[in-house]
Every structure is written in C-alpha cells, then in structure tokens.
Design an enzyme around this catalytic site. Structure first.
Site, PDB file in Angstrom:
ATOM      1  N   ALA A 207       0.851  -1.196   0.000  1.00  0.00           N
ATOM      2  CA  ALA A 207       0.000   0.000   0.000  1.00  0.00           C
ATOM      3  C   ALA A 207       0.882   1.240   0.000  1.00  0.00           C
ATOM      4  O   ALA A 207       2.100   1.134  -0.178  1.00  0.00           O
ATOM      5  CB  ALA A 207      -0.916  -0.011   1.217  1.00  0.00           C
ATOM      6  N   ASN A 208       0.288   2.421   0.185  1.00  0.00           N
ATOM      7  CA  ASN A 208       1.076   3.653   0.299  1.00  0.00           C
ATOM      8  C   ASN A 208       0.436   4.535   1.364  1.00  0.00           C
ATOM      9  O   ASN A 208      -0.579   4.173   1.961  1.00  0.00           O
ATOM     10  CB  ASN A 208       1.176   4.360  -1.056  1.00  0.00           C
ATOM     11  CG  ASN A 208      -0.192   4.674  -1.623  1.00  0.00           C
ATOM     12  OD1 ASN A 208      -0.967   5.403  -1.026  1.00  0.00           O
ATOM     13  ND2 ASN A 208      -0.500   4.083  -2.770  1.00  0.00           N
ATOM     14  N   ARG A 209       1.014   5.720   1.582  1.00  0.00           N
ATOM     15  CA  ARG A 209       0.615   6.552   2.713  1.00  0.00           C
ATOM     16  C   ARG A 209      -0.596   7.440   2.451  1.00  0.00           C
ATOM     17  O   ARG A 209      -0.946   8.267   3.287  1.00  0.00           O
ATOM     18  CB  ARG A 209       1.779   7.457   3.118  1.00  0.00           C
ATOM     19  CG  ARG A 209       2.957   6.723   3.680  1.00  0.00           C
ATOM     20  CD  ARG A 209       4.003   7.705   4.161  1.00  0.00           C
ATOM     21  NE  ARG A 209       5.253   7.037   4.439  1.00  0.00           N
ATOM     22  CZ  ARG A 209       5.475   6.333   5.543  1.00  0.00           C
ATOM     23  NH1 ARG A 209       4.543   6.224   6.467  1.00  0.00           N
ATOM     24  NH2 ARG A 209       6.623   5.737   5.712  1.00  0.00           N
ATOM     25  N   SER A 210      -1.220   7.332   1.297  1.00  0.00           N
ATOM     26  CA  SER A 210      -2.345   8.225   0.992  1.00  0.00           C
ATOM     27  C   SER A 210      -3.457   8.069   2.037  1.00  0.00           C
ATOM     28  O   SER A 210      -3.848   6.958   2.387  1.00  0.00           O
ATOM     29  CB  SER A 210      -2.902   7.884  -0.389  1.00  0.00           C
ATOM     30  OG  SER A 210      -4.119   8.544  -0.581  1.00  0.00           O
ATOM     31  N   ALA A 273      -4.058   7.589  -5.001  1.00  0.00           N
ATOM     32  CA  ALA A 273      -2.655   7.173  -5.109  1.00  0.00           C
ATOM     33  C   ALA A 273      -2.683   5.688  -5.448  1.00  0.00           C
ATOM     34  O   ALA A 273      -2.571   4.824  -4.581  1.00  0.00           O
ATOM     35  CB  ALA A 273      -1.927   7.425  -3.803  1.00  0.00           C
TER      36      ALA A 273
END
Ligand code: CTP
Length: 395
Positions: A207-210, A273
């Site tokens: 995943a990512n930090r969005s 994102a």
C-alpha cells in the site's frame, strides 16, 4: 426530496421499461408529480394502464391526438414540467434526440423543451458501444443533457456488459441532483481517492501513505457546488463526504472497474494514489517463514493506469484531471504526465514533505495553457478552488 416538482417521464422501447414503473413509484413517494409519455416502442414492454395507474395521470402516447392538441399539445407538455426524464432511453430515441427528429410525441417534446433533461439509456452492450451511439451521446452531453447509467451487468439476452438501465434509486438520486442549486447542478463528476491495497497473501498487502483526504475533500467540494458525485475510494480511515455516492474498492483493478462502471461522467478527477505495481501472484494461503531459509523475492506486475484509461476512453469525460505526486522536478514531471496520460489538467504537488496524510497542500495547476501556482492551503480549500475551476470549465 422532490416535493412540489413536476416531472415528465418518457418511457421508450426497452425490456428495462418495467423499471420505469418502479421509478415512477419512487418519484411519487418523493413528492413529485409525474406526467407519463409512452413511445410506441415503450408500449411493447409496459402497458399504458400500468403506467397511468402508477403515475396517477393520463398517459400521453400520440403526437396527433386531437384531444391532446386541444389541451396545448406537445408544446405544453414540453414546457409545463420542471424537468424531463427519459427512462429507459433506447438507442433509437438517443439518435433521434441527437438529430432533432420530432417524428413522435417524445421526439417533439424533447425538441421543444427548455427544461433540464436527464437520460437513462438502456440497450444491448454492442449497441451502447457502437460508434453511432457513442457519437450521439457525445452530442447530447455537449448540449448539456444529463445522463445516468447505463450500468454494467447481465442483459435480458444471455450477454453482459454496459447497457443495463440504472437502478431506480440511482435514477432518483440523479433526478434530485437536477434540482440541486449551484453551478454543477445536473452534472456527474467521478472522483478517485485514497490508496489501493494490492494483496500478497490473505493477510498482507502492498500500500502507500495516501489518507484520501485530498480526494474526499474534492468530492465534497464538487457536491457542494451541486454535482452528483461518484467517489471511488480505496481503503481509508476517514468519513464519507456528505451527499456523495461512495464505491469502496481495495485494488487498482477494482478501482478501474468501478470507475468505468460509473461512466458516463461530465468530469473525472483522479486523486487516488493508485499502486503502480501489484504482487504478480496473490498467494491463496498465508506465506509462512521457514527457519533458516531466505524469504522468496516478490515479483511485481504492472497495474492498469486508471487516469490514462479514462483519458482515452470511448466515453471519455469532457474534462479529465489527474494529480502528479512528485519529489523532484515537479512542473516538468507534471507536464510530461499531462502529455503521457492524455488528461486535460494535472494538479502537481510536491510530496517530499508530509503532504501525504497531512492537512495542507501546495499545488500547481498544469494545463496546456500554462502553470498556475496556488499558495499553501488546507486541503478543503485546494478542493474548493479546484471544484470552482471545474464548474467554470463545464459551464
Ligand atoms: N494514476 C492512475 N492509475 C495508476 C497510477 C496513477 O489513475 N495506476 C493516476 C493518479 O490517480 C494520478 C496520476 O495518475 O492522478 C499520477 O499519479 P502518480 O503516482 O503521480 O504518477 P504515476 O503514473 O504513478 O507515475 P510515477 O510513479 O512514475 O511518477
């Protein structure tokens, strides 16, 4: 609520015409008066008696009826209501609307009306995808006609795809949106937001930090200007924006499917994102560590690019807006993204600080016309400014 609103409901020839009866029931329950018009094709699928009973008003069917002409004819029918709804709209009726043919009562009303018009198409997926229908829909959209659906799913014939009439509650929401105040009233805008989760096994994902805060704020700002907003959101921990239809997804592939399912739209804002890569194979069982053995490397596969897909779609929204999250060469990278992805605007932001997950944002609006630098603003204000620019562009 549609209390006190007067709607003219045109029912044309499609097997989905039975859903028009349910729509009429919902509209009346919502407080609207519904005047029904049935085309010759529509009458092959629902009876005038059923439509009349549910609407509580005489069904109009004949352009040449002397009785109807004496009461003011198609001009009165076209002008008296607050809005005209075509549900279902057949491929034939869309073609006649696009050309301006007034050969039957529905065609004459649609040519004579000065009221907002909402169209809910229903047809076989091949007919919906045909270049003739695609061109007719583009003409009608450019004239300001609002659309709801069609949806993806099973057809009456053993086939599936885009062509199913929108469900009655969805049509009701779109009709209510016609009467919302604001510069985006009657417009449908699609927004993607949040991260995507790409599964590695049943318990792990990439995943990512969005946080989804910017995308959700944009959805809320568009709704505040009167738009009907479909927000396709990856997993986030923030509340749904008010007055917005939220479709929850996990992966990039699901996000793409949900955005395509939400078309047509007047504009799309891709603020998600999206993970560029996913594990090439999601393992069915939990990956176990084996004592003394190095972990197996993760092989990645490329995800679909949702923004580029929408920008080159046969049913491309009139305005497609992307974001560029960069940590260096912000404007140059944003310009390249604009060209590479084929969108109209790119909102460029420097994510080297704590923008991802933070509450403020400094952005630059990059278009073919040039670059606008916006000051550091809280995300809701960036959203409000962008929504106002979208309203101007669609006006
Ligand atoms: N985007 C998308 N689908 C993807 C990747 C990105 O729709 N698979 C969209 C984002 O929502 C955003 C824009 O493309 O509007 C740019 O995203 P960004 O992450 O900045 O660019 P990438 O295409 O991922 O390129 P790179 O990572 O090389 O900068």
């Amino acid at each position: 609520m549609l209390t006190g609103r007067h709607l003219l409901l045109i029912v044309s020839g499609s097997i989905a015409a039975y859903k028009a009866l349910e729509l009429a029931r919902l509209l009346r329950r919502d407080g609207a008066r519904v005047t029904p018009v049935l085309t010759a094709g529509g009458a092959q699928f629902v009876t005038p008696h059923a439509l009349q009973a549910i609407c509580g008003e005489a069904v109009m069917q004949d352009l040449w009826s002397l009785e109807q002409e004496a009461a003011g004819g198609h001009i009165r029918l076209a002008r008296a209501p607050d809005a005209v709804v075509v549900a279902p709209a057949s491929a034939d009726l869309l073609a006649r609307m696009a050309t301006g043919l007034a050969s039957d009562l529905a065609g004459a009303i649609l040519l004579a009306t000065t009221r907002p018009v909402l169209v809910a198409p229903a047809m076989n997926p091949t007919m919906w995808a045909h270049p003739a229908t695609v061109a007719n829909v583009a003409v009608l959209r450019a004239r300001g006609i609002a659309f709801v659906g069609p949806e993806n799913g099973e057809m009456a014939e053993p086939e599936s795809g885009y062509g199913r009439l929108a469900e009655p509650p969805t049509m009701l929401a779109a009709i209510r949106a016609l009467f919302s105040a604001g510069p985006l009233a009657g417009r449908h805008v699609l927004v993607t937001s949040g991260p995507t989760h790409e599964p590695l096994d049943p318990v792990r994902y990439i995943a990512n930090r969005s946080s989804g805060r910017q995308g959700h704020a944009i959805a809320a700002a568009l709704a505040a200007l009167g738009a009907r907003v479909t927000l396709v959101s990856g997993p986030v921990a923030i509340a749904d924006p008010p007055g917005v239809t939220v479709v929850r997804v996990e992966t990039a592939a699901e996000m793409l499917a949900a955005t395509e399912a939400a078309l047509p739209a007047d504009a799309a804002v891709c603020a998600a994102a999206v993970a560029d890569f996913r594990p090439a194979t999601a393992v069915a069982g939990k990956i176990k560590k084996i004592a003394g053995m190095a972990p197996a490397p993760i092989t990645l596969a490329l995800n679909p690019d949702i923004l580029a897909t929408l920008s080159h779609h046969a049913r491309r929204p009139r305005l497609v807006v992307g974001f560029a999250a960069e940590t260096s060469d912000l404007i140059e990278n944003a310009r390249q993204k604009l060209a590479r992805k084929g969108c109209d605007w790119v909102v460029a932001n420097d994510v080297s600080g704590d923008v991802m997950g933070g509450s403020d944002n400094t952005v630059h609006l990059v278009t073919a016309a040039g670059v606008e630098d916006w000051p550091l603003l809280p995300k809701p204000q960036v959203a409000a400014r962008l929504a106002a620019r979208i309203a101007e562009a669609l006006a």
